[in-house]
Design a protein around this motif. Structure first.
Motif, PDB file in Angstrom:
ATOM      1  N   VAL A  45       0.814  -1.349  -0.138  1.00 25.63           N
ATOM      2  CA  VAL A  45       0.017   0.123   0.093  1.00 25.63           C
ATOM      3  C   VAL A  45       0.874   1.170  -0.087  1.00 25.63           C
ATOM      4  CG1 VAL A  45      -1.685   1.414   1.483  1.00 25.63           C
ATOM      5  CG2 VAL A  45      -2.165  -1.083   1.182  1.00 25.63           C
ATOM      6  N   TRP A  46       1.926   1.253   1.168  1.00 26.45           N
ATOM      7  CA  TRP A  46       2.824   2.507   1.340  1.00 26.45           C
ATOM      8  C   TRP A  46       3.587   2.581   0.006  1.00 26.45           C
ATOM      9  CZ3 TRP A  46      -0.432   5.044   3.838  1.00 26.45           C
ATOM     10  CH2 TRP A  46      -1.178   4.320   4.876  1.00 26.45           C
ATOM     11  N   SER A  47       4.453   1.716  -0.469  1.00 28.02           N
ATOM     12  CA  SER A  47       5.403   1.651  -1.492  1.00 28.02           C
ATOM     13  C   SER A  47       4.531   2.110  -2.633  1.00 28.02           C
ATOM     14  CB  SER A  47       5.936   0.049  -1.854  1.00 28.02           C
ATOM     15  OG  SER A  47       6.670  -0.188  -0.697  1.00 28.02           O
ATOM     16  N   PHE A  48       3.306   1.594  -3.000  1.00 29.71           N
ATOM     17  CA  PHE A  48       2.661   2.060  -4.266  1.00 29.71           C
ATOM     18  C   PHE A  48       2.515   3.817  -4.205  1.00 29.71           C
ATOM     19  CE2 PHE A  48      -1.459   3.033  -6.431  1.00 29.71           C
ATOM     20  CZ  PHE A  48      -1.012   2.689  -7.707  1.00 29.71           C
ATOM     21  N   LEU A  49       2.013   4.062  -3.006  1.00 33.88           N
ATOM     22  CA  LEU A  49       1.790   5.400  -2.780  1.00 33.88           C
ATOM     23  C   LEU A  49       3.206   6.153  -3.030  1.00 33.88           C
ATOM     24  CD1 LEU A  49      -0.589   6.028   0.218  1.00 33.88           C
ATOM     25  CD2 LEU A  49      -0.777   6.833  -2.105  1.00 33.88           C
ATOM     26  N   VAL A  56       7.238  12.744  -2.238  1.00 36.70           N
ATOM     27  CA  VAL A  56       8.316  11.849  -1.302  1.00 36.70           C
ATOM     28  C   VAL A  56       9.986  12.723  -1.447  1.00 36.70           C
ATOM     29  CG1 VAL A  56       9.747   9.873  -0.866  1.00 36.70           C
ATOM     30  CG2 VAL A  56       7.266   9.816  -1.357  1.00 36.70           C
ATOM     31  N   ARG A  57      10.260  13.090  -2.903  1.00 38.90           N
ATOM     32  CA  ARG A  57      11.582  13.625  -3.164  1.00 38.90           C
ATOM     33  C   ARG A  57      11.423  14.863  -2.571  1.00 38.90           C
ATOM     34  NH1 ARG A  57      16.430  14.529  -3.370  1.00 38.90           N
ATOM     35  NH2 ARG A  57      17.182  16.002  -4.812  1.00 38.90           N
ATOM     36  N   TRP A  58      10.520  15.783  -2.731  1.00 36.32           N
ATOM     37  CA  TRP A  58      10.431  17.004  -2.118  1.00 36.32           C
ATOM     38  C   TRP A  58      10.433  16.983  -0.671  1.00 36.32           C
ATOM     39  CZ3 TRP A  58       6.053  18.375   0.777  1.00 36.32           C
ATOM     40  CH2 TRP A  58       5.968  19.896   1.219  1.00 36.32           C
ATOM     41  N   ARG A  59       9.518  16.319   0.011  1.00 40.22           N
ATOM     42  CA  ARG A  59       9.567  16.220   1.580  1.00 40.22           C
ATOM     43  C   ARG A  59      10.991  15.752   2.013  1.00 40.22           C
ATOM     44  NH1 ARG A  59      10.610  16.358   5.728  1.00 40.22           N
ATOM     45  NH2 ARG A  59       9.237  15.941   7.661  1.00 40.22           N
ATOM     46  N   PHE A  60      11.576  15.078   1.482  1.00 41.04           N
ATOM     47  CA  PHE A  60      13.029  14.299   2.258  1.00 41.04           C
ATOM     48  C   PHE A  60      14.143  14.500   1.245  1.00 41.04           C
ATOM     49  CE2 PHE A  60       9.425  12.129   4.370  1.00 41.04           C
ATOM     50  CZ  PHE A  60       9.962  12.227   5.793  1.00 41.04           C
ATOM     51  N   GLY A  61      14.124  15.250   0.301  1.00 39.54           N
ATOM     52  CA  GLY A  61      15.403  15.625  -0.444  1.00 39.54           C
ATOM     53  C   GLY A  61      15.984  16.911  -0.126  1.00 39.54           C
ATOM     54  N   SER A  62      16.876  17.393  -0.791  1.00 37.26           N
ATOM     55  CA  SER A  62      17.586  18.449  -0.792  1.00 37.26           C
ATOM     56  C   SER A  62      18.410  18.635  -2.016  1.00 37.26           C
ATOM     57  CB  SER A  62      18.529  18.500   0.430  1.00 37.26           C
ATOM     58  OG  SER A  62      19.631  17.938   0.300  1.00 37.26           O
ATOM     59  N   ALA A  76      20.676  13.037  -2.139  1.00 38.15           N
ATOM     60  CA  ALA A  76      19.121  12.266  -2.856  1.00 38.15           C
ATOM     61  C   ALA A  76      18.446  11.780  -1.664  1.00 38.15           C
ATOM     62  CB  ALA A  76      19.866  10.824  -3.336  1.00 38.15           C
ATOM     63  N   THR A  77      17.152  11.404  -1.984  1.00 37.51           N
ATOM     64  CA  THR A  77      16.364  10.931  -0.911  1.00 37.51           C
ATOM     65  C   THR A  77      16.646   9.563  -0.437  1.00 37.51           C
ATOM     66  OG1 THR A  77      14.835  12.495  -1.983  1.00 37.51           O
ATOM     67  CG2 THR A  77      13.717  10.816  -0.519  1.00 37.51           C
ATOM     68  N   SER A  78      16.520   9.223   0.795  1.00 41.03           N
ATOM     69  CA  SER A  78      16.730   7.894   1.113  1.00 41.03           C
ATOM     70  C   SER A  78      15.811   7.058   0.783  1.00 41.03           C
ATOM     71  CB  SER A  78      17.011   7.817   2.649  1.00 41.03           C
ATOM     72  OG  SER A  78      16.943   6.500   3.073  1.00 41.03           O
ATOM     73  N   LEU A  79      16.047   5.548   0.373  1.00 37.87           N
ATOM     74  CA  LEU A  79      15.369   4.865  -0.417  1.00 37.87           C
ATOM     75  C   LEU A  79      14.047   4.254   0.812  1.00 37.87           C
ATOM     76  CD1 LEU A  79      17.380   2.131  -2.260  1.00 37.87           C
ATOM     77  CD2 LEU A  79      15.731   3.815  -3.033  1.00 37.87           C
ATOM     78  N   GLU A  80      14.514   4.245   2.059  1.00 36.00           N
ATOM     79  CA  GLU A  80      13.629   3.885   3.153  1.00 36.00           C
ATOM     80  C   GLU A  80      12.375   5.054   3.038  1.00 36.00           C
ATOM     81  OE1 GLU A  80      15.934   6.399   6.830  1.00 36.00           O
ATOM     82  OE2 GLU A  80      15.674   4.013   6.892  1.00 36.00           O
ATOM     83  N   ARG A 111       8.978   1.725   8.676  1.00 33.33           N
ATOM     84  CA  ARG A 111       8.638   2.780   9.613  1.00 33.33           C
ATOM     85  C   ARG A 111       9.265   4.140   9.155  1.00 33.33           C
ATOM     86  NH1 ARG A 111      11.728   0.859  15.116  1.00 33.33           N
ATOM     87  NH2 ARG A 111      11.848   3.090  15.005  1.00 33.33           N
ATOM     88  N   ARG A 112       9.890   4.170   7.847  1.00 34.84           N
ATOM     89  CA  ARG A 112      10.354   5.583   7.596  1.00 34.84           C
ATOM     90  C   ARG A 112       9.627   5.999   6.450  1.00 34.84           C
ATOM     91  NH1 ARG A 112      11.565   6.952  12.026  1.00 34.84           N
ATOM     92  NH2 ARG A 112      13.766   6.212  13.128  1.00 34.84           N
ATOM     93  N   ASN A 113       8.658   5.037   5.772  1.00 35.70           N
ATOM     94  CA  ASN A 113       8.230   5.418   4.582  1.00 35.70           C
ATOM     95  C   ASN A 113       7.315   6.710   4.803  1.00 35.70           C
ATOM     96  OD1 ASN A 113       5.292   5.390   2.878  1.00 35.70           O
ATOM     97  ND2 ASN A 113       6.648   4.065   1.817  1.00 35.70           N
ATOM     98  N   THR A 114       7.274   7.767   3.946  1.00 34.51           N
ATOM     99  CA  THR A 114       6.836   9.064   3.779  1.00 34.51           C
ATOM    100  C   THR A 114       5.389   9.229   4.402  1.00 34.51           C
ATOM    101  OG1 THR A 114       8.244   9.831   2.145  1.00 34.51           O
ATOM    102  CG2 THR A 114       6.384  11.172   2.731  1.00 34.51           C
ATOM    103  N   PHE A 115       4.472   8.117   4.026  1.00 33.89           N
ATOM    104  CA  PHE A 115       3.171   8.001   4.112  1.00 33.89           C
ATOM    105  C   PHE A 115       2.646   7.127   5.168  1.00 33.89           C
ATOM    106  CE2 PHE A 115       3.969   9.037  -0.420  1.00 33.89           C
ATOM    107  CZ  PHE A 115       3.268  10.391  -0.400  1.00 33.89           C
ATOM    108  N   GLN A 116       3.642   5.897   5.515  1.00 28.68           N
ATOM    109  CA  GLN A 116       3.044   4.845   6.255  1.00 28.68           C
ATOM    110  C   GLN A 116       3.393   5.259   7.508  1.00 28.68           C
ATOM    111  OE1 GLN A 116       5.274   1.451   5.700  1.00 28.68           O
ATOM    112  NE2 GLN A 116       4.234   0.329   7.066  1.00 28.68           N
ATOM    113  N   ARG A 117       4.363   5.973   8.093  1.00 32.84           N
ATOM    114  CA  ARG A 117       4.649   6.459   9.247  1.00 32.84           C
ATOM    115  C   ARG A 117       3.601   7.363   9.558  1.00 32.84           C
ATOM    116  NH1 ARG A 117       7.298  11.480   9.484  1.00 32.84           N
ATOM    117  NH2 ARG A 117       7.223  12.615   7.441  1.00 32.84           N
ATOM    118  N   LEU A 118       2.807   8.392   8.800  1.00 34.67           N
ATOM    119  CA  LEU A 118       2.040   9.379   9.274  1.00 34.67           C
ATOM    120  C   LEU A 118       0.741   8.449   9.467  1.00 34.67           C
ATOM    121  CD1 LEU A 118       3.073  12.269   6.709  1.00 34.67           C
ATOM    122  CD2 LEU A 118       3.805  11.643   9.033  1.00 34.67           C
ATOM    123  N   TRP A 119       0.389   7.624   8.588  1.00 41.71           N
ATOM    124  CA  TRP A 119      -1.314   7.065   8.979  1.00 41.71           C
ATOM    125  C   TRP A 119      -0.951   6.299  10.247  1.00 41.71           C
ATOM    126  CZ3 TRP A 119      -3.176   2.448  10.019  1.00 41.71           C
ATOM    127  CH2 TRP A 119      -4.611   2.504   9.887  1.00 41.71           C
TER     128      TRP A 119
END
Length: 193
Positions: A43-47, A56-62, A66-70, A76-84
């Motif tokens: 579910v979360w990988s698809f999102l 994801v790149r915008w939120r956790f990049g600079s 690069a943005t971490s694969l996690e 636990r570190r997926n951008t959307f999964q951790r928030l839900w």
């Protein structure tokens, strides 16, 4: 929502925190899925990888890194999964004094991690909201104490208490009392040092 918080330019710390709080509430409100479904990584990988990789790149990049694969892959570190899961843990047995929305907006990232990402405590119904509310109450009462230290020490004491008290079995009122006592003891210990 990302555009309202600076997208496509990388967000500053305040923009990122505000975006996370709003996204936490939006995901939980618009994704009424069962915890068993939310536990499935696809579910979360698809999102993150198919629907919103640019967010994801915008939120956790600079610009420089690069943005971490996690942040894309499930876990636990997926951008959307951790928030839900934050909203889920804070809302399973909401606190009488604070709404989930108030808790999400009032707590910092480190505090939310402390409340929702400790496996032995996060899954106890109502405990995440009780700890979050207890920390907010303690921060008002003991303004001179660092919130980070207050939260971390309280979590350690809760872990020790869980060896002797079945936190899963007590009423919401008893849970709130135990948590309030822990924050009182933590505050007293910092006041004497």
């Amino acid at each position: 929502m990302a555009k309202a918080h600076g997208y496509p330019g990388f967000p500053n710390q305040l923009q990122a925190a505000t975006f996370d709080a709003r996204l936490t509430l939006m995901l939980f409100a618009h994704m009424p899925i069962a915890p068993a479904e939310a536990a499935r990584g696809g579910v979360w990988s698809f999102l993150a990888c198919v629907v919103l990789p640019d967010v994801v790149r915008w939120r956790f990049g600079s610009v420089d890194s690069a943005t971490s694969l996690e942040r894309y892959l499930s876990g636990r570190r997926n951008t959307f999964q951790r928030l839900w899961w934050r909203a889920f843990y804070l809302g399973t047995r909401p606190h009488a004094s604070y709404s989930v929305e108030q808790l999400v907006h009032a707590l910092g990232e480190d505090e939310l991690v402390q409340v929702t990402e400790r496996p032995s405590l996060a899954g106890i119904e109502g405990l995440a909201a009780a700890v979050a509310a207890g920390m907010l109450d303690a921060r008002i009462k003991y303004q001179g104490l660092a919130r980070r230290h207050l939260m971390r020490e309280a979590q350690k004491r809760l872990l020790r208490l869980s060896s002797f008290v079945s936190l899963e079995s007590i009423s919401a009122e008893s849970l709130d009392q135990h948590v309030a006592q822990i924050f009182e003891k933590v505050a007293e210990s910092f006041a004497t040092t």
